[in-house]
Design a protein around this motif. Structure first.
Motif, PDB file in Angstrom:
ATOM      1  N   THR A 274      64.919  56.583  46.241  1.00 30.95           N
ATOM      2  CA  THR A 274      64.368  56.347  47.472  1.00 30.95           C
ATOM      3  C   THR A 274      63.747  54.577  47.475  1.00 30.95           C
ATOM      4  OG1 THR A 274      62.070  57.044  47.104  1.00 30.95           O
ATOM      5  CG2 THR A 274      63.668  58.783  48.221  1.00 30.95           C
TER       6      THR A 274
ATOM      7  N   THR B 117      61.516  55.097  55.068  1.00 31.58           N
ATOM      8  CA  THR B 117      61.972  55.076  53.614  1.00 31.58           C
ATOM      9  C   THR B 117      63.595  55.509  53.984  1.00 31.58           C
ATOM     10  OG1 THR B 117      59.933  56.318  52.890  1.00 31.58           O
ATOM     11  CG2 THR B 117      61.942  56.782  51.731  1.00 31.58           C
TER      12      THR B 117
ATOM     13  N   GLY C  30      66.957  56.935  51.658  1.00 31.22           N
ATOM     14  CA  GLY C  30      67.383  57.745  50.670  1.00 31.22           C
ATOM     15  C   GLY C  30      68.730  57.924  50.250  1.00 31.22           C
TER      16      GLY C  30
END
Length: 257
Positions: free
Chosen positions: A217, A224, A226
């Motif tokens: 991540t 975020t 990922g």
């Protein structure tokens, strides 16, 4: 199904600690809020539940909100779009969660009940509940977690759950281990997961199977990004002919608030 809750990255946590140390004395006397509300919204390239795609390996929209009391009790609602093969034409999953979390030293204990609700399934018995428990420990920038979730015998997870009138009731046990770590002085994090489902039930591929994934991540402000590699040791095909348990790369963008 329930997703992991995003935590503070190392730089953000360091800033928070620095602010606490340098804040005026009267700020430290402010009472801890009785209730804390957190939430997230996400776009994922594939919704994988225990390694199996719930969206025929296509995009999904997801989001949730959690209210936590200072005592450790919490309630949460989380939802995702799904493909209609999951439960008799339903295109949405809602998870209703209630639990209690307590930290003792470096260990955090968590237990609760998760109720899976699938609206729009045409009267088919699709909803079921699943108690869960976990313990996790923090070691510097790393966190290790062991968890178990047991769904007692219910018609909704029986092998005949999508037949009008249902079929025999079945139960299901899922155990898992997770490792995660933030890379010091960077917004990067890494994770690994290994889980095993025991059946037979509608939630397993045959009697049992194993799933695993590894991921990374990047956190920027409240976002975020990922990416993870997900796989299982069995094969399961959707009505479209896609192997929805086959290895694949899943991307995500999550906004937390």
């Amino acid at each position: 199904m329930r997703k992991s809750i995003l935590g503070l990255s190392a730089p953000i946590l360091a800033c928070a600690l620095a602010a606490a140390v340098s804040a005026p004395a009267f700020a430290q006397d402010e009472p801890t809020p009785e209730l804390t509300v957190t939430g997230n919204a996400a776009v994922v390239t594939d919704y994988r539940f225990r390694g199996i795609s719930q969206t025929d390996k296509r995009f999904a929209l997801q989001g949730g909100i959690t209210v936590t009391h200072a005592s450790g009790f919490y309630v949460s609602v989380w939802g995702s779009s799904i493909d209609d093969y999951v439960y008799n034409g339903g295109d949405q999953e809602l998870d209703l969660i209630a639990g209690y979390s307590k930290t003792v030293g470096a260990a955090t204990f968590d237990a609760g009940v998760l109720y899976y609700y699938y609206p729009g399934t045409g009267g088919i018995n699709s909803d079921f509940f699943e108690p869960y428990a976990s313990v996790k420990g923090t070691f510097g920038p790393a966190t290790a977690k062991l968890s178990a979730a047991y769904a007692p015998k219910q018609a909704a997870i029986g092998l005949g759950s999508q037949i009008p009138g249902g079929g025999p009731k079945e139960d299901n046990l899922y155990v898992a281990g997770d490792l995660s770590a933030s890379i010091p002085n960077t917004p990067l994090g890494v994770s690994a997961h290994l889980g095993h489902s025991f059946g037979p039930s509608y939630l397993t591929i045959g009697k049992e199977y194993t799933d695993w994934n590894v991921g990374a991540t990047y956190t920027w402000s409240h976002l975020t990004f990922g990416v993870s590699y997900v796989d299982t040791d069995k094969s399961l095909y959707s009505p479209s002919g896609r192997n929805i348990s086959k290895a694949g790369v899943v991307g995500s963008i999550t906004a937390s608030f």
